[in-house]
Design an enzyme around this catalytic site. Structure first.
Site, mmCIF file in Angstrom:
data_model
loop_
_atom_site.group_PDB
_atom_site.id
_atom_site.type_symbol
_atom_site.label_atom_id
_atom_site.label_comp_id
_atom_site.label_asym_id
_atom_site.label_seq_id
_atom_site.Cartn_x
_atom_site.Cartn_y
_atom_site.Cartn_z
ATOM 1 N N SER A 67 0.384 -1.155 0.054
ATOM 2 C CA SER A 67 -0.010 -0.114 0.057
ATOM 3 C C SER A 67 0.654 1.383 0.092
ATOM 4 O O SER A 67 0.702 2.567 -0.861
ATOM 5 C CB SER A 67 -1.016 -0.095 1.057
ATOM 6 O OG SER A 67 -1.642 -1.413 1.927
ATOM 7 N N ASN A 68 1.880 0.816 1.199
ATOM 8 C CA ASN A 68 3.191 2.582 1.096
ATOM 9 C C ASN A 68 3.845 2.374 -0.470
ATOM 10 O O ASN A 68 4.684 3.054 -0.801
ATOM 11 C CB ASN A 68 3.584 2.248 2.347
ATOM 12 C CG ASN A 68 2.849 3.269 3.268
ATOM 13 O OD1 ASN A 68 2.612 3.753 3.279
ATOM 14 N ND2 ASN A 68 2.218 2.026 4.704
ATOM 15 N N LYS B 155 -0.241 -10.259 7.737
ATOM 16 C CA LYS B 155 -0.299 -8.928 8.129
ATOM 17 C C LYS B 155 -1.417 -8.487 8.575
ATOM 18 O O LYS B 155 -2.222 -7.963 7.123
ATOM 19 C CB LYS B 155 0.933 -7.773 7.227
ATOM 20 C CG LYS B 155 0.633 -6.585 7.092
ATOM 21 C CD LYS B 155 1.478 -5.964 6.119
ATOM 22 C CE LYS B 155 1.256 -4.532 6.678
ATOM 23 N NZ LYS B 155 1.662 -3.434 5.337
ATOM 24 N N SER C 90 -2.750 -4.976 9.768
ATOM 25 C CA SER C 90 -2.689 -3.100 9.563
ATOM 26 C C SER C 90 -3.902 -3.434 10.414
ATOM 27 O O SER C 90 -3.587 -1.866 11.169
ATOM 28 C CB SER C 90 -3.272 -2.363 7.927
ATOM 29 O OG SER C 90 -1.531 -3.344 7.664
ATOM 30 N N GLY D 294 0.797 -4.702 11.254
ATOM 31 C CA GLY D 294 1.373 -3.953 10.138
ATOM 32 C C GLY D 294 0.998 -2.069 11.060
ATOM 33 O O GLY D 294 1.177 -1.127 10.403
#
Lengths: 296, 296, 296, 296
Positions: B45-46, B164, B166, B189
C-alpha cells in the site's frame, strides 16, 4: 449535453472459463435497445470494471458502440485510482466511440482524498478528455465522499456535464442540484430513493434496477416530470422490494441473477465474485412476481 | 519460512513527470540495506501499488531484486481485485525474483466479501503461486475485513505462511496467533500498537515507521523478545508520535516527507496524491527531533 | 488512592415483579467478598444504573456498604447526563459510604461533547465530590469519546484519581498512561485486551469477566506484574472466549446468565432488557467448561 | 388522532442558577401560540429532557398545558431507559394534561435492543398509557435504530398513533408509510429532508426549525399538500442553510441562540451544555437574514 432519462449500468458477461463473453454481451445490448431505456452505461461498478483489464475493456467498448444506436447516449466508466491511468482509459474510451465517460472517484488512499485533490484530479481528466465527463460518487463502495463543494467547483468546467450520486441522502441530492448550474445533469444512482431524488431536482438516474425493469423505471420518471406525484409515489413503492434487493447486499451477482430471471443471459460473475446463492434467487423471483416482465 | 523481524514497506519514487524513477529507487534500497532491517516489502500500500501499472511493477521488482541481498526476505505486494489478475501478478513477481508475495484482500464489492469468498480467492492464488503467500488485511483502506475464521482456515494451506494485520485491535491480533499453527507468521502492520502486538504473540511487523526509524523498530522487537518489557514499553512510547503521524492521516505523502527529512530522496507521490503540506512536514520534523537519525 | 487490582462491576438483582432485590444483592456480595477480588463497583453500566431510580440507588449503596469490608475499595457509579444530577448522585453515594465514584461521561448530546465540555463537567463534579472521582469512558455504549487530551488535563485535579477506559484500543490505553501522572490509576474495562493493557501500563481493570471468573483475572494481573509474560498471555488466551461472550453482544443478560451458571442468583434483567436466550446460555456454559468454577 | 401538521419541539429555558424558568417558558409558548404552528412538543430531545428531573418535568407540563389552547395538540416526551420509568412518566404526563406522548427508544444497552425488545417495550407503554403514543426513532442521538419491521408491528396497536423518524433516509421514510395503516401518522424529524419526506407520504413534521421559522415550515407543508411541488422545492432550498445549522452540530445551544435572534428569550442550556460560541451565532444570523422574521 442533456442526460434527462434513465440509464442502465449493464453488467459484463463472463463465460465458464472466466473470459469476457462478447457474444452474450452484444445479444443483451440488442435486447435492451429494443426497450425504452434512454441509454446505457458500460464498465461501471455493476459492469465489474475493477475486475477487467484494459484490453478486455477496449473490446467491450467497441462491441457496445456497434450495438448501441447513436441516438442513445453510450457512456463508459473510466475511473482509475491514478490520474494518469484515468486519463488513458478516458482517451481510449473516446477513441472507441463513447459519447461520455463516467469517472468514479479514486478512493484507496482515503485520508488524502480532500476536496482540492478531487478538483485537481477531475480537472486534469476533463481537460484531457475528448468527450464530456460525468463525476461519479459511490461512497458505499469507495469509502470516500465527493463533497458537494467539489462538485460545485467542478460543475463550472466546460467539459464536466453532470454527476452520478449513488448515495440515497436526499438532502445531499438537493444541495447538488441547487449548487450547480441549471444545465448540469444531476443523476441519481440509488433506486430506493429515485422518486425522492426527482422531487428535489435530479434529472434522471443510472439505476441497476432499470436493467431489469426498464419500463417501470422510465414510467416513474415520466410521472414525476408530469407532476403526477401520487402515481409516481405508488410506483416507487411497488418498485421498492426489487430496488432494495439489487442494492449492496446482492450486488453484481444479484443483478446477473435478476436479469437471468427475466430472460437475459449474462453468465457468471468474475471471481472472487460468485453466483448469487439460491435463497437470493428465490427472493428476487418473488419480488419480480409483482411485475409483468415477458422474457424475450 | 520464518518471518520474525521488521520489514519496511517502502514507497515508490516518481520523478517530476509522473514516471517511476528506478535510479532513486535503487539508491534508496541500497541505503536501507546498509541498516538493520530484516527485509523489504515492495509494491505494498505504501508503495502506491494501486497507482502503478503492470509494466512499471515488473521493472520495480527486477530493480529491487538486484538491490536486495538474497539473505534478506524480499516480499512483493501482488493483490488485485480479481482472482485471475492476482494470480498473474503473483506469477510475474515470482518470475522476477520475489521471495514471497503479500496479497491484500480484494475489497471493492464489499457486500460480497464473505469468509468463503476470501478462502476461495486465497486458495486459488496460493495453489498457483510459485512462492509463499502472505495474507494481508487492511480494513482502514479496503473497507473489508478478513475475519480470523478465514485466516484460521487458510493457515493450513502449505503455501500460505503468514498474515499481515494492519488493524490495531489487539484482541484480534491475539486471536490470529491462537487460531493458527505455531509456525504461521502473524505480522503487525500498525506501529502504534507494535509492542502490544508482540506481547500477544506477533512475530514481527511490516511497519512504514521502520522505513524511517529502522534501528528503534528493530530494537523494540529485540527488547520484547528478550523479555525486557519495561524498556520495550518505554521505546514504544518514544516512537508513538511518529507512529501516529505516519498513520492514515499523512499516508504515503507523509512517509515520503519523513524519509526526505532523514536523507532519503523518494520524489513526489503520484497524482491524485500530492506532497505533504508544509504544516505536516513541520510536525514530522518535530516528532523526528527526538531521535538521532543521521542523514546519509 | 491506589487502585492496582481487579474490580468486578456487579449486576443488580431484580425480582419477578421488576423490583430491586436487596436480599439477593447482599448474598451475592458476600460470596464475592469470600474470593480474591480487589474491590467492587456498584451501579456501573453492568449494574443497569440507567434503569434504576435514585431511591433504589440509595438502598443499593447502603446495602453494599454494609456487605463490603472497609479494606476493599467500594466504588459507586454516579454518572448522569446533567452536571447537577451527577453532583447530587455523587454526594449521596459518598454520604452512604462509597470510597470513590466512577463517573461515566454524559453522552446524549453527542455533537456538543467537546474536550472543554468534558473538562468543565468533571471539574465541577470533582470539586463537589466528598470522595475521589474516577473518569469513565465507554464509547461503545455512550457514543461519545473522552479524549486523551481531556483525561490528561483532568488528571491534575487533586480529587480525580483515575480513569476506566472500556475501549480495547491499546494505543489509546498507552497514551492514557503516558500522558497522566504516575500515581493516576489507568484501569482497563475491556477483558479481551486486559493483558495487553497491563503490558502498556494499566494498573488493573474493572472487568465484568471478573465477577464470574475472579481467580483467573486476579492471577493474570499477578503474572503480568511479576513479568511472567508467557504465562499471562496463555491465561489471557484461555479467558478469551468468555471475555468475548461477556462483551456487548450478550451484555447484562449474559453476565447474569453466566453468574447463574457458576452458582450466583442475580434474578432477571430489568425491562426492556430480557433474559439471555437459551442459545446464549449454551455458549456460555461451553466457554465456562474450561474453567474449574465451583458453585457455592 | 390525526397529526397532519408541523409541530415545534420547544426548548426548556433555564435561569442563571441552572433552574427551570417557568416564567420564560410561559411567555415563549404564548408567542408560539400567536403563530401558525399546528402544535408543540414539550420535553423532547430539544427540550433537554434527559437533563431534567421528574419534578421539574411535572411543573413544565402543567405550565405548558395552561398556555396551550386545547385546539392544538400538546405532546410530551416521556421516553426513559427502563420500561417502568417510561410508563410512570407517561401516566404523569397524561395526568397533567398531555394530549399524546412521544416516546424515544431506549438506547443505552445497544446490543440488546432488538425488534422484539422494542415491540415489548412499546406495547407495555401503550397498554398503560391513558393517551395516544407516538414512537420516536432518533438514531443519531440514541445509537440504536427502531426498525421499520418494529414500527409496522406496533402500528396495529390501537393506542399507538404514529412515529417520529428523525433520520433523513427517505427510503426508510417511504417504507414507514407503506408498511403502516393509512391513518398512522408518519412524522419527519429532519428538516433538511422535510419536503422529500412529504413527497413519499409523511403527513407532517416535528422540526426544531419550525420553532424559529414557523411560517415557512407551515407553508412548505401546505404547498406540498396542494401539489405545488416546484414552489415547495424552492422553499425547501431556501430553508436548507438554517435546517443544516439546527442539526446535530449546533444542537440545543444552536436552537436557543437562533430563537434569541428572532426575539425569544430561552435562557442558557443546562450544563454540561454550554451556550453556542459566537462564531455559531454569526452563522445563524447570516442564515436567518434571508427570512423576514419580526422579533416580537
Amino acid at each position: 449535453m442533456r442526460l434527462n432519462g434513465v440509464f442502465a449500468p449493464i453488467p459484463t458477461p463472463f463465460d465458464d472459463h472466466d473470459r469476457v463473453d462478447l457474444v452474450r454481451f452484444r445479444k443483451a445490448i440488442a435486447r435492451w435497445m429494443a426497450g425504452p431505456l434512454t441509454g446505457l452505461v458500460v464498465l461501471g461498478s455493476n459492469g465489474e470494471a475493477v475486475l477487467i483489464d484494459d484490453d478486455e475493456a477496449d473490446r467491450l467498448i467497441v462491441a457496445a458502440r456497434e450495438a448501441i444506436p447513436t441516438s442513445r447516449p453510450f457512456i463508459v466508466g473510466t475511473g482509475r485510482e491514478s490520474t494518469q491511468a484515468t486519463v488513458r482509459a478516458t482517451k481510449r474510451a473516446a477513441d472507441h466511440g463513447a459519447d461520455a465517460v463516467l469517472v468514479r472517484t479514486p478512493g484507496f488512499f482515503k485520508g488524502q482524498m480532500t476536496t482540492d485533490v478531487f478538483v485537481r484530479h477531475y480537472t486534469t481528466v476533463a481537460d484531457a478528455s475528448p468527450v464530456p465527463v460525468l463525476l461519479y460518487n459511490f461512497t458505499a463502495l469507495t469509502g470516500v465522499n465527493l463533497p458537494v463543494a467539489a462538485v460545485s467547483r467542478l460543475a463550472t468546467h466546460p467539459n464536466i456535464v453532470g454527476v452520478k450520486e449513488s448515495g440515497g441522502d436526499i438532502a445531499t441530492m438537493s444541495e447538488l442540484v441547487s449548487s450547480t448550474p441549471d444545465q448540469f445533469n444531476v443523476l441519481a444512482g440509488s433506486a430506493p430513493t429515485f422518486y425522492a431524488a426527482l422531487c428535489v431536482g435530479a434529472v434522471g438516474g443510472v439505476l441497476a434496477l432499470s436493467a431489469v425493469l426498464a419500463e417501470p423505471c422510465m414510467r416513474l420518471l415520466e410521472l414525476a416530470n408530469a407532476g403526477r406525484h401520487d402515481e409516481a409515489l405508488a410506483l416507487q413503492r411497488q418498485l421498492m422490494p426489487m430496488a432494495r434487493l439489487l442494492g449492496s447486499a446482492y450486488g453484481v451477482p444479484g443483478l446477473k441473477a435478476a436479469l437471468s430471471l427475466v430472460g437475459f443471459d449474462m453468465g457468471v460473475p468474475r471471481p472472487p465474485l460468485t453466483p448469487l446463492p439460491e435463497a437470493g434467487v428465490t427472493a428476487l423471483r418473488e419480488a419480480l412476481g409483482k411485475f409483468e416482465v415477458i422474457p424475450a
